[in-house]
Write an enzyme that holds these catalytic residues in place. Sequence first.
Site, PDB file in Angstrom:
ATOM      1  N   ASP A 323       0.934  -1.167  -0.031  1.00 46.05           N
ATOM      2  CA  ASP A 323      -0.140   0.008  -0.005  1.00 46.05           C
ATOM      3  C   ASP A 323       0.814   1.271   0.070  1.00 46.05           C
ATOM      4  O   ASP A 323       2.081   1.180   0.471  1.00 46.05           O
ATOM      5  CB  ASP A 323      -0.756   0.199   1.299  1.00 46.05           C
ATOM      6  CG  ASP A 323      -1.886  -1.020   1.209  1.00 46.05           C
ATOM      7  OD1 ASP A 323      -2.347  -1.425   0.237  1.00 46.05           O
ATOM      8  OD2 ASP A 323      -2.529  -1.305   2.236  1.00 46.05           O
ATOM      9  N   ASP A 649      -4.873  -3.372   4.769  1.00 50.84           N
ATOM     10  CA  ASP A 649      -5.506  -3.001   6.086  1.00 50.84           C
ATOM     11  C   ASP A 649      -6.895  -2.819   6.476  1.00 50.84           C
ATOM     12  O   ASP A 649      -7.517  -3.134   7.312  1.00 50.84           O
ATOM     13  CB  ASP A 649      -4.968  -1.504   6.546  1.00 50.84           C
ATOM     14  CG  ASP A 649      -5.141  -0.509   5.159  1.00 50.84           C
ATOM     15  OD1 ASP A 649      -6.035  -0.844   4.445  1.00 50.84           O
ATOM     16  OD2 ASP A 649      -4.698   0.656   5.384  1.00 50.84           O
ATOM     17  N   ASP A 653      -9.526  -6.194   2.306  1.00 50.37           N
ATOM     18  CA  ASP A 653      -8.262  -6.647   1.774  1.00 50.37           C
ATOM     19  C   ASP A 653      -8.059  -8.338   2.228  1.00 50.37           C
ATOM     20  O   ASP A 653      -7.221  -8.665   1.731  1.00 50.37           O
ATOM     21  CB  ASP A 653      -7.093  -5.950   2.706  1.00 50.37           C
ATOM     22  CG  ASP A 653      -7.115  -4.572   1.884  1.00 50.37           C
ATOM     23  OD1 ASP A 653      -7.491  -4.190   0.801  1.00 50.37           O
ATOM     24  OD2 ASP A 653      -6.510  -3.611   2.409  1.00 50.37           O
TER      25      ASP A 653
HETATM   26  P1  ATP Z   1      -3.579   3.481  -0.177  1.00 45.09           P
HETATM   27  O1  ATP Z   1      -4.406   2.152  -0.816  1.00 45.09           O
HETATM   28  O2  ATP Z   1      -2.152   3.140  -0.656  1.00 45.09           O
HETATM   29  O3  ATP Z   1      -3.799   3.397   1.672  1.00 45.09           O
HETATM   30  P2  ATP Z   1      -5.239   5.439  -0.349  1.00 45.09           P
HETATM   31  O4  ATP Z   1      -5.308   5.937   0.993  1.00 45.09           O
HETATM   32  O5  ATP Z   1      -5.219   6.778  -1.168  1.00 45.09           O
HETATM   33  O6  ATP Z   1      -4.260   4.796  -0.791  1.00 45.09           O
HETATM   34  P3  ATP Z   1      -8.268   4.707  -0.180  1.00 45.09           P
HETATM   35  O7  ATP Z   1      -7.979   4.879   1.380  1.00 45.09           O
HETATM   36  O8  ATP Z   1      -8.709   3.685  -0.716  1.00 45.09           O
HETATM   37  O9  ATP Z   1      -6.457   4.728  -0.629  1.00 45.09           O
HETATM   38  O10 ATP Z   1      -8.477   6.294  -0.811  1.00 45.09           O
HETATM   39  C1  ATP Z   1      -8.849   6.287  -2.076  1.00 45.09           C
HETATM   40  C2  ATP Z   1      -9.276   7.687  -2.278  1.00 45.09           C
HETATM   41  O11 ATP Z   1     -10.450   7.971  -1.564  1.00 45.09           O
HETATM   42  C3  ATP Z   1      -8.306   8.808  -1.837  1.00 45.09           C
HETATM   43  O12 ATP Z   1      -7.194   8.842  -3.212  1.00 45.09           O
HETATM   44  C4  ATP Z   1      -8.987   9.866  -1.818  1.00 45.09           C
HETATM   45  O13 ATP Z   1      -9.274  10.612  -2.873  1.00 45.09           O
HETATM   46  C5  ATP Z   1     -10.438   9.283  -1.436  1.00 45.09           C
HETATM   47  N1  ATP Z   1     -10.632   9.362   0.287  1.00 45.09           N
HETATM   48  C6  ATP Z   1      -9.582   9.070   1.059  1.00 45.09           C
HETATM   49  N2  ATP Z   1      -9.917   8.900   2.249  1.00 45.09           N
HETATM   50  C7  ATP Z   1     -11.138   9.493   2.320  1.00 45.09           C
HETATM   51  C8  ATP Z   1     -12.202  10.117   3.155  1.00 45.09           C
HETATM   52  N3  ATP Z   1     -11.946  10.012   4.612  1.00 45.09           N
HETATM   53  N4  ATP Z   1     -13.180  10.742   2.952  1.00 45.09           N
HETATM   54  C9  ATP Z   1     -13.326  10.846   1.552  1.00 45.09           C
HETATM   55  N5  ATP Z   1     -12.651  10.335   0.611  1.00 45.09           N
HETATM   56  C10 ATP Z   1     -11.525   9.869   0.932  1.00 45.09           C
END
Ligand code: ATP
Length: 909
Positions: A323, A649, A653
Amino acid sequence: MYYDQEISSVFEELRTSEKGLSPEDAEKRLEEYGKNELKEKEKVSVFRLFLSQFKSILIFILIIASVVSAALGEAIDAVVILFTVFLAGVLGFVQEYRAEKAIELLKSLTSPEAVVIRGGSEKEIPSTELVPGDVILLQTGDRIPADARIIKEFNLKVDESSLTGESVPVQKTTDALPADTAEADRKNMVYAGTAVAYGRGKAVITATGMKTSFGELAGLLGTIERSRTPLQESLDKFGRWIGAATLVIVAFVAVLGIFLGFPPLDMFLWGVALAVAAIPEALPAVVTVGLGLGVRRMVKRHALVRKLPSVETLGATNVICSDKTGTLTQNKMTVEGMYVNGKILRVTGQGYNPEGKFLKGDLEKSGSEVSADDEHLRVLLLGAALCNDSNLYKEEDVWKITGDPTEAALVVAATKAGFEKSELDRKYPRLAEIPFSSESKRMTTFNKLEDGLDSFLDSELVAFSKGAPEVILGSCTKIFLNGEVKALTPEQKQEISEIVKELADQALRVMAFSFRPLEEGFSPDKVSSGEIPAEKVEEDMVFSGLVGMRDPPREEVKAAIKTCEDAGIKTVMITGDHKITAAAIARELGILKENDLTLTGSELDSLEDKEFEDRVEKVSVYARVYPAHKLRVVEALKKKGYVVAMTGDGVNDAPALKAADMGIAMGITGTDVSKEASSMILTDDNFASIVSAVEEGRNIFKNIKNFITYGLSAHIGEVLIVLIAILGWQILPLLAVQILWINLITDGLPPMALSVEPPDRGLMRQKPRNVEQGLITRREIAAGFGLGGLIAAQALTVLAWALDSGFSTSKLQTLIFTLIVFSEMFNAFNWRSDRYSVFSLGLFTNKALVYAVLTTIILQLMVIYVPFLQFAFRTVPLSLYEWGIILALASTTLISMEIVKHISAGKER
Ligand code: ATP
């Protein structure tokens, strides 16, 4: 029982309230009800563990041998044999006990935690300390720690398949149910052992531990799999094979010996001793210790192994899919850029300190300050603060956050403009929400704006959304521009997408914001209950702007990725983030190279399995993926023959973590469900810790291989010398008790010391181990016979010399006996590494081995010089000259291996 009562009466009966129990009350109840855990199955007592050492057939044979000797009047032999049996038992016991302790340590480290409200404030405590009456908070991915009645819920759905087998998550409610509701239908209760699949909630605990309805709590996380590792299995097989072969040879020689005129008792004892010497009975225990100690070292390096066999897999891993957020990066977000009212703003300030300005102009250049009163800025930040579950607070002059750092960064930005989140929450309470999920990539809240906020937001109820730009833009038909809400044109959408790219190119994580005033009569409850589907509300929204935040890479990660590259391990980034942001960071970290591909989730969807498999080896970044895509990546890589490590996480997943050869969960941000599906947990969520674990995994494997080869050469040497001496000279070169002694000291301390040999410099420069290849390859067998043969040759030289000089049999045997012990000690140094010279490793760098060898030498001197031991082992003192010859001969074991290492290093160069 609780489910048919109103919440207030549940509180009354459990003598608690929404504020939870007081810490004192909780403590009292813990005493009264006991810990929230299942009674453990009976633990093996230390004494039983000790006794179990004597259950092996070999020990049994030795005991018979001692009885036979005693019956025939050979009391000394009987005692010595019994003594070696006892010592072997003690040794086995110490080894197993240490392995057991290592596993217990792991168990205590992986026990789950729960968020509880006590004395009115939230706290994280070990699940075992929960008591009836405790109010707990539940969120997606949590394992439910005890039976509880729900008192608040936002779209709370619980996966009860572990109990009912039903795989569709159950929507929970807070309403009281009729008294005749069947257990499985009590939708206002949650049960220990099930998991939150979606949403969040609050519940009051009604039963804990053995009193829980299904009693299946079992602290799933706390269980460490004990299954035997493939390595142990193959060793068992190897051991049996050697055992059988030796027995045949020994039986043959013993019978032959009797024909040649040796006394039958001698031949019998000798046969038994040789069989014991040749069968590597201590191997499995030493291997377990090796694994156990390695696992302990890994804990220190922030990797908790949950399944012992995975230690082996770790060493063979050749792809790590990681990730991005929090694992490769620090997950310390700071808003650096914004886009509102058609302009890019730069936000100044550092970290979580909510002091900074909003400057107009290019991100690179300085610009003029934008007032926090700016209507457009305010609308965006209002949404950012309200549609948000995190918090900012000051503790001992340091600004701290709770919740998701992405959201906290927004709270910090809002505070910079003078918006206090807690005040906003009070003024504009949240009535309902659609939580964030990695699938929807957005979050929406419904807030009451009773006193009217601004002219354009005169509605009483407003929905605020935030999420991935393309998702939010896709649901917007309007835009808030120049003080007015206008239709959003395709050109404007195009322009916004360009800005998203511009921000993402600077490695910023971009999020978009929107809002929608809701018409009168709109019922937020219907959204919570699912009656109005999310899509129906998250449409026709007004776009209010973009935010770009920086999440710096972890400092140690770049070096760790380089290490992986040298070690022949490919690193792949898998992220939910935007393709451009992901690529920018991957490039910075050295993951994305010139000819590598970047693939998005939707591009992946459009590929057939076959097409994807053809490409998979080239892809180093997957962006905008759903958890389900991870599974596809794992499967494709596995099909290509890779040994895949995959991090994760979230709840979703779990399938990918299970499918991967090495599922790695995050200790800090990971959900319980992901941890349970994993074979290893990172206690610091750090990519670099995976690489350390791989190094440890390789090291453990290397050490095990080395001490097995050491043992193999020792046993081959012993069998060869006895065989040749009997067949060639009709002489017994070693007595049974001497063979037993050699066996005890060579199998005892040195292998344990070899199992703590630290990683050598070349470990992470070699290609990963081929999993198809077993532990013992032709190379090890050749080394075993080579060194074994050499030791036998040394002994035969002594034999020839002793015969030539007309020494007594006792002297001859003492000489050979001592020679073999010393030769084995030199040999132990050989096996600190199969490729590096001991002198280049530093002669004293493995202190354990130095002590092991010193102890062995002292014991051997005692056997030769202490009178009653001389009597027991039939030894005689040796002269200085004889010592000189023995040491000179024995040292060739080290010298010749050094020469071999030197030659093969030259070949590699
Ligand atoms: P990784 O998979 O490496 O942890 P990530 O944190 O970007 O990356 P996700 O948590 O699935 O992956 O988030 C995907 C997308 O959703 C982000 O790029 C962001 O645009 C949006 N996002 C993340 N957190 C929030 C939130 N709390 N509320 C709304 N949108 C969010």
